[in-house]
Structure formats: structure tokens, C-alpha cells
Design a protein around this motif. Sequence first.
Motif, PDB file in Angstrom:
ATOM      1  N   TYR A  26     -21.940 -65.502 -62.321  1.00 50.80           N
ATOM      2  CA  TYR A  26     -21.135 -66.310 -61.403  1.00 50.80           C
ATOM      3  C   TYR A  26     -20.347 -67.401 -62.117  1.00 50.80           C
ATOM      4  O   TYR A  26     -19.634 -68.156 -61.493  1.00 50.80           O
ATOM      5  CB  TYR A  26     -22.034 -66.964 -60.335  1.00 50.80           C
ATOM      6  CG  TYR A  26     -22.633 -65.978 -59.360  1.00 50.80           C
ATOM      7  CD1 TYR A  26     -21.845 -65.416 -58.362  1.00 50.80           C
ATOM      8  CD2 TYR A  26     -23.965 -65.594 -59.446  1.00 50.80           C
ATOM      9  CE1 TYR A  26     -22.372 -64.508 -57.467  1.00 50.80           C
ATOM     10  CE2 TYR A  26     -24.510 -64.687 -58.560  1.00 50.80           C
ATOM     11  CZ  TYR A  26     -23.701 -64.148 -57.571  1.00 50.80           C
ATOM     12  OH  TYR A  26     -24.237 -63.259 -56.687  1.00 50.80           O
ATOM     13  N   ASP A  27     -20.518 -67.518 -63.427  1.00 48.70           N
ATOM     14  CA  ASP A  27     -19.890 -68.618 -64.151  1.00 48.70           C
ATOM     15  C   ASP A  27     -19.640 -68.160 -65.580  1.00 48.70           C
ATOM     16  O   ASP A  27     -20.563 -67.716 -66.261  1.00 48.70           O
ATOM     17  CB  ASP A  27     -20.840 -69.829 -64.122  1.00 48.70           C
ATOM     18  CG  ASP A  27     -20.166 -71.095 -64.624  1.00 48.70           C
ATOM     19  OD1 ASP A  27     -19.079 -70.991 -65.249  1.00 48.70           O
ATOM     20  OD2 ASP A  27     -20.723 -72.178 -64.387  1.00 48.70           O
ATOM     21  N   THR A  28     -18.401 -68.258 -66.040  1.00 51.14           N
ATOM     22  CA  THR A  28     -18.086 -67.768 -67.386  1.00 51.14           C
ATOM     23  C   THR A  28     -18.064 -68.888 -68.424  1.00 51.14           C
ATOM     24  O   THR A  28     -17.888 -68.636 -69.606  1.00 51.14           O
ATOM     25  CB  THR A  28     -16.704 -67.078 -67.414  1.00 51.14           C
ATOM     26  OG1 THR A  28     -15.725 -68.022 -66.990  1.00 51.14           O
ATOM     27  CG2 THR A  28     -16.674 -65.872 -66.506  1.00 51.14           C
ATOM     28  N   GLU A  29     -18.242 -70.108 -67.974  1.00 50.53           N
ATOM     29  CA  GLU A  29     -18.214 -71.231 -68.908  1.00 50.53           C
ATOM     30  C   GLU A  29     -19.341 -71.034 -69.929  1.00 50.53           C
ATOM     31  O   GLU A  29     -20.510 -70.876 -69.546  1.00 50.53           O
ATOM     32  CB  GLU A  29     -18.392 -72.529 -68.101  1.00 50.53           C
ATOM     33  CG  GLU A  29     -17.827 -73.769 -68.764  1.00 50.53           C
ATOM     34  CD  GLU A  29     -18.811 -74.327 -69.767  1.00 50.53           C
ATOM     35  OE1 GLU A  29     -18.387 -74.601 -70.908  1.00 50.53           O
ATOM     36  OE2 GLU A  29     -19.995 -74.439 -69.429  1.00 50.53           O
ATOM     37  N   PRO A  30     -18.980 -71.000 -71.256  1.00 51.42           N
ATOM     38  CA  PRO A  30     -19.956 -70.565 -72.260  1.00 51.42           C
ATOM     39  C   PRO A  30     -21.299 -71.288 -72.202  1.00 51.42           C
ATOM     40  O   PRO A  30     -22.352 -70.651 -72.255  1.00 51.42           O
ATOM     41  CB  PRO A  30     -19.248 -70.861 -73.582  1.00 51.42           C
ATOM     42  CG  PRO A  30     -17.791 -70.866 -73.255  1.00 51.42           C
ATOM     43  CD  PRO A  30     -17.668 -71.332 -71.842  1.00 51.42           C
ATOM     44  N   ALA A  61     -14.306 -62.075 -61.416  1.00 50.96           N
ATOM     45  CA  ALA A  61     -13.200 -61.187 -61.776  1.00 50.96           C
ATOM     46  C   ALA A  61     -11.920 -61.967 -62.058  1.00 50.96           C
ATOM     47  O   ALA A  61     -11.074 -61.534 -62.843  1.00 50.96           O
ATOM     48  CB  ALA A  61     -12.956 -60.165 -60.664  1.00 50.96           C
ATOM     49  N   GLU A  62     -11.799 -63.129 -61.449  1.00 47.92           N
ATOM     50  CA  GLU A  62     -10.585 -63.938 -61.590  1.00 47.92           C
ATOM     51  C   GLU A  62     -10.474 -64.594 -62.964  1.00 47.92           C
ATOM     52  O   GLU A  62      -9.404 -65.074 -63.340  1.00 47.92           O
ATOM     53  CB  GLU A  62     -10.564 -65.053 -60.528  1.00 47.92           C
ATOM     54  CG  GLU A  62     -10.727 -64.566 -59.105  1.00 47.92           C
ATOM     55  CD  GLU A  62      -9.510 -63.791 -58.630  1.00 47.92           C
ATOM     56  OE1 GLU A  62      -8.436 -64.395 -58.557  1.00 47.92           O
ATOM     57  OE2 GLU A  62      -9.647 -62.575 -58.375  1.00 47.92           O
ATOM     58  N   ALA A  63     -11.577 -64.638 -63.692  1.00 51.68           N
ATOM     59  CA  ALA A  63     -11.625 -65.475 -64.899  1.00 51.68           C
ATOM     60  C   ALA A  63     -10.651 -65.036 -65.989  1.00 51.68           C
ATOM     61  O   ALA A  63     -10.336 -65.810 -66.887  1.00 51.68           O
ATOM     62  CB  ALA A  63     -13.046 -65.501 -65.454  1.00 51.68           C
TER      63      ALA A  63
END
Lengths: 259, 269
Positions: A26-30, A61-63
Motif C-alpha cells: 500500500y506504500d512504495t516509499e522505501p 498502481a499509480e506510483a
Amino acid sequence: MSASPSSVQAVELKGRMLLVSVLRVYDTEPQNLSMMLAARRDEAPELMRDMPIVLDLEPVAEAGEAALREVVERVRAEGFRLIGLQDGEAARALESADATGLPPRLSMGGRGGSGELPLGEGRAPRETADQGASGEASAATQSASGPVAVHSATRVVDQPVRSGQQIYARGGDLLVTAPVSAGAELLADGNITVLGPLRGRALAGVRGLVTARIFCRRLEAELLSIGGHYRIAEDITEAERGDNRLVTLAGESINITES
Amino acid sequence: MARIVVVTSGKGGVGKTTTSAAIATGLALRGHRTAVIDFDVGLRNLDLIMGCERRVVYDFVNVINGDANLKQALIRDKRVDNLHILPASQTRDKDALTEDGVERVLGEMAEEFDYIVCDSPAGIERGALMAAYHADEAIVVTNPEVSSVRDSDRILGILASKTRQVEQGGDPIPGRLLLTRYSPERVERGEMLSIEDVGEILAIDLLGVIPESQAVLNASNAGQPVVMDMESDAGQAYDDAVARFLGESRPLRFVDAPKRGLFGRLFGG
Ligand SMILES: Nc1ncnc2c1ncn2[C@@H]1O[C@H](COP(=O)(O)OP(=O)(O)OP(=O)(O)O)[C@@H](O)[C@H]1O
Ligand SMILES: [Mg+2]
């Protein structure tokens, strides 16, 4: 929260049952991602160790493609065994940009594990096939040289296992002394014994132990699986249902006998 | 300290609210200080069944948010002493039920009542989990059909792990089965599961069997819990259930199809 809690799913791939864990991001922030992966490992370490992972990137998907690819790399770098990407917008976008090094797209069913069997789709997952083969190979070695320490302990459950519940005895046998409801799922690396009616699903030898067995006081199961081979309720005859049933694997076929 | 009882089912429309109203009223009629709380935020209808919908000023969510205190929100039943209703909010959603808020309100109520009956919403989502979390015991309402039994089984599984008592290292809370809308004729015709069928699948103690009855509809139209209609089969069956709940043993009633006479058998169709 950046990922859903663990969900283990028994899925059918190339006609065999395979146990995978779905990791929904839910979160792509490393930094958040690293924390989430660590938390995931702590939350259910016994389930996570070397269980194949299907990564679900659809919520993010928007990331953008670069960020998504980074997630894939990071999941691998953390030592998770990535065998597929949940099919969808994100997976397709990634693949059309550059398919090299990407795991195949797989279409998994809903959350929760029990219910209908989600089917593998798209390209055949090679790693999975390999893993299945090596599973069989090691099982063959075992039967030749006596039991290897595949199972170490027996997990005992004295409460009824209800619809929607899943119990996994990792590295060992599972003994349930109460009824197992329709919609419940039992999984074990070793054998499964149910001293009550078995109305749910039972998957023994889920990591390839083809000599695993299932015994139940009364067989009314929705699905039986040993070492990845399985039979669904529809293929279990009236005569095979009944009291004191022993389930074994002979070659590729699941045998049910009275014992 | 109050004993907290959750009335739950998984499946919707099986008779949770009818049961919550009947059990709470039955307990109060026996002199126990009783409150019944509507956890079905957004779809309130306990107040309708209890016949106090026109006296609602504040609701459960108001108390949680501190807009009103308990005294202001609790509605005293006009017919039965010792009985109070805490209605749900119609305008909010279930997210308004915060964990801390529910805990605080129940904690406050526990000082003043002997029993707190929690009418759970359908489903296995937040609202249902909130209603069950603080419970000391559960009444699982089930209709004699496969999907209801399956959902009850599911709820029993959730109850086994998702209550405060379990999270604090205690045993799972006891749950008892209340089989409602039971129609012996339809069971006999094989259109419904029997008491034995359901008992076999769910494997829990039976609190009672409530027959399918027109009296339930009449009662809810009149805004009077069916247990107060002691002429009716459903009223008596609920009264039995309350008695068993309090530890009395009573035989099951209204569970056999009336034997049709020769005449009935010849011309009964
Ligand atoms: N024993 C019974 N005989 C006949 N009708 C009944 C009986 N019990 C409940 N009903 C009817 O079934 C309907 C649903 O009852 P009720 O509102 O109590 O269910 P519920 O489980 O609270 O529903 P929800 O899940 O929507 O909260 C009502 O119309 C009620 O009158
Ligand atoms: Mg209701």
C-alpha cells in the motif's frame, strides 16, 4: 499501515496445489516499505520463511513504473522468494515497459485463502515448476533413505476449526481433536489427523512431502491435497466419504481408504 | 460489574435484534438491571423493536464523542423496570465506534447494570467486531439453513480469537446457540435443517429454539418485545431461553410438528 496482514493461499498452479503468501503493498516509499517488510517477517516468521510470495502492487498502481520496479527489487533484496506479480494494471504496466527480470503475472483469488481456487494464468511460472520438481525429488530421496527431519513437532488443536480459519503446521504434523468446518483450511508440512468430522480443506505435505497422509474420523472434505496433488469435493465419491478414512498419495492420485 | 452479552450471527436478518430485545427484556422482567445497546450504527432499529424510537434524543455515538453523557442518552423503558436502551446513531457509520470510546462507555455502564446486551450488526466487519470485543459471553443467532449456519460458524471462529478476554490471555468466551425461525413442519418436509443437523455442525451448547411465528411480526409492529407476549409460542420460547441463560433447565418446546389427525392426513394435501 502499508501492507495487509499475512495471507497464505493454497493456489493451483499447473494442476497442483502450491502454498503461497500474498504480499499486498500500500506504500512504495522505501523506508515505509522496509519497515513493512520487516514487520511482515516478524508478524508471522514461521509462515514467511521460504514460502513463495506473490506481490500485489495494484493498490499502488499509480506510483509509476520506476517506483514499482524498485519495490520488486527491494522485496527480493529482503530475501523473499518472489514467484509472481498479482495480475492487474500495475503488473501489466511494469511488464510492458520492460519485462526482463520480472516474475510472471498470476491471477490470485480474493483475500483470506479459503473459498474458490484461484487459477494460475498468463505465462507458466518457471520457478514454481522447478520448485515443484525439486520438491518431488527431495521427497523421493526421503522415501529411499527413510524419513528425513521434515517434520519436527506436532501441532495440536483442541478447539473446533471454524469456517474462515486457517491453521498451518509448519515443519510438522497437525492433530485436530475437534470438528473442522466447511470453509476452514488445514495445512501441514507433514501429516494431518482430524479426530472429528473433516468438512473443510486439508492439505498435507504442502512443501512436497508426497508420503504425507491425512486421517479423519469422518470424511466430508471440500478438498484433499497431498504433496501438491489434490482432489476437490466433486471428485470424491459417496463411497469414499464416511468414517475413519485414510488419505494417501499413490503416484499422482489421491487414494481414500477406510482404515 | 455487569456481564456483557453479545448477540451475533454473521448473516443478516436472522433475528439478532428481535433476540436482543427479548433477552434484555426477559432479564429485566426477572429483576436484573439490564441495558441493551444497538451496535448497528447507521441502520438502527432496536429502538423500533423496543418501541422507544420517538424518545431518542442522544445515541451511542454521541456518548462516545462526549456530546452527551450516558444518563442523557440511556432511554428508560416505560413498561419494564430496570430496562434501559442505548440507541444507535442513524446518521453515522460504523467507524464512529472507536475502540477507546466503546471501552469507556461499556466501562461506565458496567458499574450500573447487571447485564449489558449488545445487539451486533450483521457481517464480520468492524461493527460486529466491536460489539463482540468486550463480551463475556455470546448468543449466536442462527436460522436452520445452510448459509446462516456457515456464517455462525465463521462468527464462532472469530469469537475464539478476537475478544478482549482472549487477547489478555484468557479462554475464549462461551457461546451458545439460539436457533430461530424454526419451523418443525418445514424440517419434517426436509426444507430446513433440524436442530440435530445444526448442533452437529456448530458443536456448541443450545440456548433455545424459537419457532417461526407471526407473533414476532405483531410484536415488532407494536414496538413491544415478543417475550412480553406470554400467550404466544415465540414469547414463551424466548422466556425459556432467558431462564436457561440464567441457569435454569427447561425442556425444549415448539420443536415438533403438530401430529395431524386421520382427517388431516386424508385430506391434508
Ligand atoms: N421467530 C421469528 N418468526 C418470524 N419472524 C421473525 C422471527 N425472528 C425474526 N423474525 C423477522 O425477521 C426479520 C429480521 O429480524 P431482526 O431484525 O431481528 O434480524 P437481525 O438479525 O437483527 O437483522 P439485521 O442483520 O438486519 O440486524 C424481522 O422482520 C423479524 O420480524
Ligand atoms: Mg438487527
